[in-house]
Design a protein around this motif. Structure first.
Motif, PDB file in Angstrom:
ATOM      1  N   GLU A 169       7.185  18.037  -3.057  1.00  0.00           N
ATOM      2  CA  GLU A 169       8.440  18.387  -3.268  1.00  0.00           C
ATOM      3  C   GLU A 169       9.383  17.338  -3.971  1.00  0.00           C
ATOM      4  O   GLU A 169      10.236  17.876  -4.518  1.00  0.00           O
ATOM      5  N   LYS A 170       9.066  16.364  -3.478  1.00  0.00           N
ATOM      6  CA  LYS A 170       9.922  15.162  -3.915  1.00  0.00           C
ATOM      7  C   LYS A 170       9.018  14.087  -4.725  1.00  0.00           C
ATOM      8  O   LYS A 170       9.931  12.997  -5.162  1.00  0.00           O
ATOM      9  N   LYS A 171       7.977  14.226  -5.043  1.00  0.00           N
ATOM     10  CA  LYS A 171       7.206  13.179  -5.919  1.00  0.00           C
ATOM     11  C   LYS A 171       7.249  11.974  -5.133  1.00  0.00           C
ATOM     12  O   LYS A 171       7.260  10.835  -5.581  1.00  0.00           O
ATOM     13  N   MET A 172       7.077  11.735  -3.858  1.00  0.00           N
ATOM     14  CA  MET A 172       7.309  10.398  -3.084  1.00  0.00           C
ATOM     15  C   MET A 172       6.113  10.292  -2.316  1.00  0.00           C
ATOM     16  O   MET A 172       5.300  11.180  -1.858  1.00  0.00           O
ATOM     17  N   VAL A 173       5.933   9.301  -2.052  1.00  0.00           N
ATOM     18  CA  VAL A 173       4.688   8.742  -1.038  1.00  0.00           C
ATOM     19  C   VAL A 173       5.295   8.270   0.320  1.00  0.00           C
ATOM     20  O   VAL A 173       6.025   7.057   0.178  1.00  0.00           O
ATOM     21  N   LEU A 174       5.144   9.097   1.469  1.00  0.00           N
ATOM     22  CA  LEU A 174       5.538   8.345   2.704  1.00  0.00           C
ATOM     23  C   LEU A 174       4.266   8.050   3.597  1.00  0.00           C
ATOM     24  O   LEU A 174       3.325   8.654   3.634  1.00  0.00           O
ATOM     25  N   ASN A 175       4.441   6.846   4.067  1.00  0.00           N
ATOM     26  CA  ASN A 175       3.585   6.435   5.250  1.00  0.00           C
ATOM     27  C   ASN A 175       4.126   5.328   6.218  1.00  0.00           C
ATOM     28  O   ASN A 175       5.347   5.800   6.348  1.00  0.00           O
ATOM     29  N   SER A 176       3.473   5.050   7.241  1.00  0.00           N
ATOM     30  CA  SER A 176       4.172   4.370   8.229  1.00  0.00           C
ATOM     31  C   SER A 176       4.937   3.044   8.027  1.00  0.00           C
ATOM     32  O   SER A 176       5.479   2.350   8.863  1.00  0.00           O
ATOM     33  N   HIS A 177       4.777   2.678   6.635  1.00  0.00           N
ATOM     34  CA  HIS A 177       5.141   1.469   6.263  1.00  0.00           C
ATOM     35  C   HIS A 177       6.396   1.628   5.208  1.00  0.00           C
ATOM     36  O   HIS A 177       7.409   0.782   5.152  1.00  0.00           O
ATOM     37  N   ALA A 178       6.472   2.579   4.542  1.00  0.00           N
ATOM     38  CA  ALA A 178       7.584   2.880   3.388  1.00  0.00           C
ATOM     39  C   ALA A 178       7.545   4.048   2.896  1.00  0.00           C
ATOM     40  O   ALA A 178       6.695   4.970   3.073  1.00  0.00           O
ATOM     41  N   LEU A 179       8.723   4.228   2.053  1.00  0.00           N
ATOM     42  CA  LEU A 179       8.785   5.493   1.267  1.00  0.00           C
ATOM     43  C   LEU A 179       8.971   5.148  -0.225  1.00  0.00           C
ATOM     44  O   LEU A 179       9.674   4.435  -0.745  1.00  0.00           O
ATOM     45  N   TYR A 180       7.949   5.505  -1.175  1.00  0.00           N
ATOM     46  CA  TYR A 180       7.856   5.279  -2.529  1.00  0.00           C
ATOM     47  C   TYR A 180       8.124   6.293  -3.504  1.00  0.00           C
ATOM     48  O   TYR A 180       7.484   7.270  -3.177  1.00  0.00           O
ATOM     49  N   VAL A 234       8.415   8.550  -9.188  1.00  0.00           N
ATOM     50  CA  VAL A 234       9.308   8.837 -10.501  1.00  0.00           C
ATOM     51  C   VAL A 234       9.936   7.570 -10.883  1.00  0.00           C
ATOM     52  O   VAL A 234      10.176   7.189 -11.976  1.00  0.00           O
ATOM     53  N   GLN A 235      10.998   7.013  -9.942  1.00  0.00           N
ATOM     54  CA  GLN A 235      11.646   6.014 -10.221  1.00  0.00           C
ATOM     55  C   GLN A 235      10.856   4.728  -9.923  1.00  0.00           C
ATOM     56  O   GLN A 235      11.334   3.485 -10.357  1.00  0.00           O
ATOM     57  N   GLN A 236       9.715   4.637  -9.521  1.00  0.00           N
ATOM     58  CA  GLN A 236       8.644   3.523  -9.363  1.00  0.00           C
ATOM     59  C   GLN A 236       9.504   2.501  -8.296  1.00  0.00           C
ATOM     60  O   GLN A 236       9.532   1.262  -8.797  1.00  0.00           O
ATOM     61  N   THR A 237       9.841   3.096  -7.350  1.00  0.00           N
ATOM     62  CA  THR A 237      10.802   1.995  -6.374  1.00  0.00           C
ATOM     63  C   THR A 237      10.414   2.509  -4.986  1.00  0.00           C
ATOM     64  O   THR A 237      10.373   3.736  -4.504  1.00  0.00           O
ATOM     65  N   SER A 280       0.783  -1.226  -0.211  1.00  0.00           N
ATOM     66  CA  SER A 280       0.048  -0.077   0.075  1.00  0.00           C
ATOM     67  C   SER A 280       0.744   1.199  -0.121  1.00  0.00           C
ATOM     68  O   SER A 280       1.950   1.372   0.752  1.00  0.00           O
ATOM     69  N   THR A 281       0.571   2.239  -1.123  1.00  0.00           N
ATOM     70  CA  THR A 281       1.006   3.484  -0.718  1.00  0.00           C
ATOM     71  C   THR A 281       0.203   4.546  -0.349  1.00  0.00           C
ATOM     72  O   THR A 281       0.426   5.869  -0.644  1.00  0.00           O
ATOM     73  N   SER A 282      -0.681   4.346   0.414  1.00  0.00           N
ATOM     74  CA  SER A 282      -1.700   5.141   0.927  1.00  0.00           C
ATOM     75  C   SER A 282      -1.301   5.623   2.290  1.00  0.00           C
ATOM     76  O   SER A 282      -0.224   5.208   2.779  1.00  0.00           O
ATOM     77  N   GLU A 294       3.817  15.148  11.191  1.00  0.00           N
ATOM     78  CA  GLU A 294       3.562  13.793  10.105  1.00  0.00           C
ATOM     79  C   GLU A 294       2.818  14.153   8.786  1.00  0.00           C
ATOM     80  O   GLU A 294       2.985  13.646   7.655  1.00  0.00           O
ATOM     81  N   ARG A 295       1.706  14.974   9.192  1.00  0.00           N
ATOM     82  CA  ARG A 295       0.849  15.432   8.022  1.00  0.00           C
ATOM     83  C   ARG A 295       1.882  16.226   6.968  1.00  0.00           C
ATOM     84  O   ARG A 295       1.627  16.280   5.752  1.00  0.00           O
ATOM     85  N   GLU A 296       2.508  17.142   7.813  1.00  0.00           N
ATOM     86  CA  GLU A 296       3.430  18.032   6.603  1.00  0.00           C
ATOM     87  C   GLU A 296       4.520  17.133   6.270  1.00  0.00           C
ATOM     88  O   GLU A 296       4.731  17.644   5.083  1.00  0.00           O
ATOM     89  N   LEU A 297       5.075  16.223   6.852  1.00  0.00           N
ATOM     90  CA  LEU A 297       6.158  15.495   6.255  1.00  0.00           C
ATOM     91  C   LEU A 297       5.802  14.772   4.880  1.00  0.00           C
ATOM     92  O   LEU A 297       6.318  14.534   4.172  1.00  0.00           O
ATOM     93  N   ARG A 298       4.434  14.087   5.147  1.00  0.00           N
ATOM     94  CA  ARG A 298       3.954  13.568   3.805  1.00  0.00           C
ATOM     95  C   ARG A 298       3.466  14.632   2.698  1.00  0.00           C
ATOM     96  O   ARG A 298       3.801  14.164   1.689  1.00  0.00           O
ATOM     97  N   ARG A 299       2.961  15.678   3.140  1.00  0.00           N
ATOM     98  CA  ARG A 299       2.797  16.757   2.014  1.00  0.00           C
ATOM     99  C   ARG A 299       4.026  17.099   1.579  1.00  0.00           C
ATOM    100  O   ARG A 299       4.221  17.293   0.294  1.00  0.00           O
ATOM    101  N   PHE A 300       5.118  17.210   2.159  1.00  0.00           N
ATOM    102  CA  PHE A 300       6.442  17.690   1.465  1.00  0.00           C
ATOM    103  C   PHE A 300       6.912  16.474   0.759  1.00  0.00           C
ATOM    104  O   PHE A 300       7.485  17.034  -0.263  1.00  0.00           O
ATOM    105  N   SER A 301       6.873  15.357   0.963  1.00  0.00           N
ATOM    106  CA  SER A 301       7.157  14.489   0.251  1.00  0.00           C
ATOM    107  C   SER A 301       6.557  14.142  -0.902  1.00  0.00           C
ATOM    108  O   SER A 301       7.227  14.185  -2.172  1.00  0.00           O
ATOM    109  N   SER A 302       5.212  14.514  -0.981  1.00  0.00           N
ATOM    110  CA  SER A 302       4.435  14.430  -1.970  1.00  0.00           C
ATOM    111  C   SER A 302       4.730  15.515  -3.018  1.00  0.00           C
ATOM    112  O   SER A 302       5.042  15.324  -4.203  1.00  0.00           O
TER     113      SER A 302
END
Length: 500
Positions: free
Chosen positions: A457-468, A471-474, A380-382, A447-455
């Protein structure tokens, strides 16, 4: 003014392969110097070798050849103070750029120097409130926010309006007030003028009006009115009950219920869930603050039982207590094991054992659903938390023998030596533990702001399980919280400064 230093003559640098097999210097006009202070010699050596492999010139000592000074966990003032004491002489107007580690890590990821943004700069703050206020970062996860709040008169007012907006179903308005309060919470000094506020991010006109009114009159008429409203008081009361959300609280209010006594008298007619029934039964205990000593006792209790079934189990007290709070309203505990997979099935055994000892008043088990998602790799990347967990109410015994800072631990009355305490137990595989630790430490807004920054500014999805990385799809691996911050190009912020 350009953020990139002007080119100047420098000694010739090697252009062919070096003797130790490192790449040749690709960027001869850039001389990096890594400040060892607070970084450590081992990490500095590792980063130096990494940069040289990427073709950067890294100076071992500070000299006139240095164009970029890189520091970690240091302020601009600290670095400047250190540089002043160095013997190297420099031409007038040839000062290096002071940068924090995020610029360096982004360069390593790109394999070349990246554009220097204002967020990369180590500002040398002046000793004035105006100078400090002008340096407040836009994202809450980029600000250090200690427990000490020098602006509680403003933040309390804004958070009251945030709660009222949430009670009315206006999540956007609620979040706007929370963001404004978060900015003020991070300030090292008390706000005294509206001029200071004009240089801060995250303030809408409504929040500004509230702050201005408090500055001028000492209080806000709007906030005073809200706190006296019957609906606000009732909604605040009902949503403090374990298992009761805003919709249920509003339904009860519309039915004419106003107090805990009203709910208990109407309990059969209301058809409460088991969770709500238990929450109402132990309402007085569950709204009493939980001390750090009590939280430690519960963590020790869980650890002792877990080790009976699985030696080596790692038990971590998370939430506000990990951020340094002396009290809270519940206890969050993470459970993992150094060997991936060994943690499976442990939680049910722990709960059963504690139940047999009469130490569990209520629990609701949730299975791990992380791999049920149809996202990349079956993960999951939610932003949802999919861990196996137990939402519980513990019966904490032996309070009369326990002490907190020289005083007796809270007891509910003189006739018993136990109290009901809200406890969340979360089980995580060791590979996901750094992400779980980051997510469950909080604060919620950080945590809300960290996820917002990840999305954003970095095009990444951060949750309590992983960082996706979308762009590189990894999925990006991490063995510590520091690794996660590094992947995001951020300076590491310790838990004690995450009280946004």
């Amino acid at each position: 003014m350009s953020l990139v230093p002007q080119k100047r003559s420098r000694p010739s640098l090697p252009v062919g392969p070096t003797r130790d097999g490192m790449e040749s210097t690709k960027f001869p006009d850039i001389g990096l110097f890594l400040v060892e202070r607070k970084m450590g010699s081992s990490r500095r050596s590792f980063l130096t070798a990494l940069a040289r492999r990427k073709g950067f010139c890294v100076e071992e000592a500070y000299s006139e050849r240095v164009t970029h000074v890189i520091a970690e966990h240091n302020s601009g003032a600290e670095v400047m103070q250190w540089l002043v004491g160095q013997p190297a002489k420099r031409e007038e107007g040839r000062s290096p750029i002071l940068l924090h580690i995020s610029w360096f890590t982004e360069c390593m990821a790109a394999g070349e120097p990246v554009k220097i943004e204002p967020r990369h700069l180590l500002e040398v703050q002046m000793h004035s409130d105006v100078a400090v206020s002008s340096l407040v970062a836009t994202y809450g996860c980029l600000r250090r926010t200690p427990l000490t709040n020098r602006n509680h008169v403003f933040t309390d007012a804004l958070e009251t309006l945030a709660k009222e907006a949430a009670f009315c179903g206006s999540e956007g308005r609620s979040l706007a007030f929370i963001r404004a309060a978060s900015v003020l919470r991070s300030l090292p000094s008390t706000l005294t003028t509206m001029e200071e506020l004009s240089r801060m991010p995250g303030f809408g006109e409504h929040s500004k009006r509230v702050v201005q009114e408090i500055l001028e009159d000492g209080s806000s008429a709007e906030v005073e009115r809200v706190t006296q409203e019957e609906r606000y008081q009732t909604m605040k009361l009902f949503t403090n009950i374990f298992g009761v959300g805003i919709k249920t609280a509003n339904k009860w209010y519309q039915e004419g219920l106003r107090s805990i006594g009203d709910l208990r008298n109407s309990q059969k007619k209301l058809k409460l869930t088991k969770q709500q029934e238990t929450g109402l039964q132990h309402y007085e205990d569950l709204t009493m603050p939980v001390s750090h000593t009590e939280a430690d006792l519960i963590a020790k209790m869980v650890e002792e039982v877990a080790h009976r079934f699985l030696p080596g189990t790692i038990i971590t007290l998370a939430g506000g207590f990990r951020r340094g709070k002396l009290s809270g309203h519940d206890v969050d505990i993470l459970i993992t094991h150094p060997q991936e997979g060994r943690e499976e099935g442990l939680l049910s055994k722990v709960i059963s054992q504690l139940q047999s000892q009469g130490l569990i008043l209520y629990h609701s088990l949730k299975r791990n659903s992380y791999y049920d998602a149809s996202s990349p790799g079956g993960k999951s990347t939610s932003s949802m938390d999919h861990f196996e967990g137990s939402f519980s109410i513990f019966k904490l015994k032996g309070l009369s023998q326990s002490r907190d800072n020289g005083a007796r631990v809270h007891s509910t009355d003189s006739g018993r030596d136990w109290k009901a305490v809200r406890v969340d137990l979360v089980v995580t595989p060791i590979s996901q533990y750094p992400f779980a630790l980051l997510g469950w430490t909080g604060s919620k807004h950080f945590e809300r702001e960290l996820r917002r920054f990840s999305s954003h500014e970095k095009k990444m999805v951060l949750n309590s399980h992983a960082l996706y990385d979308t762009v590189q799809q990894t999925f990006l691996a991490a063995t510590s919280e520091e690794d996660i911050f590094m992947h995001l190009g951020l300076e590491y912020i310790p838990p004690s400064d995450r009280n946004a």
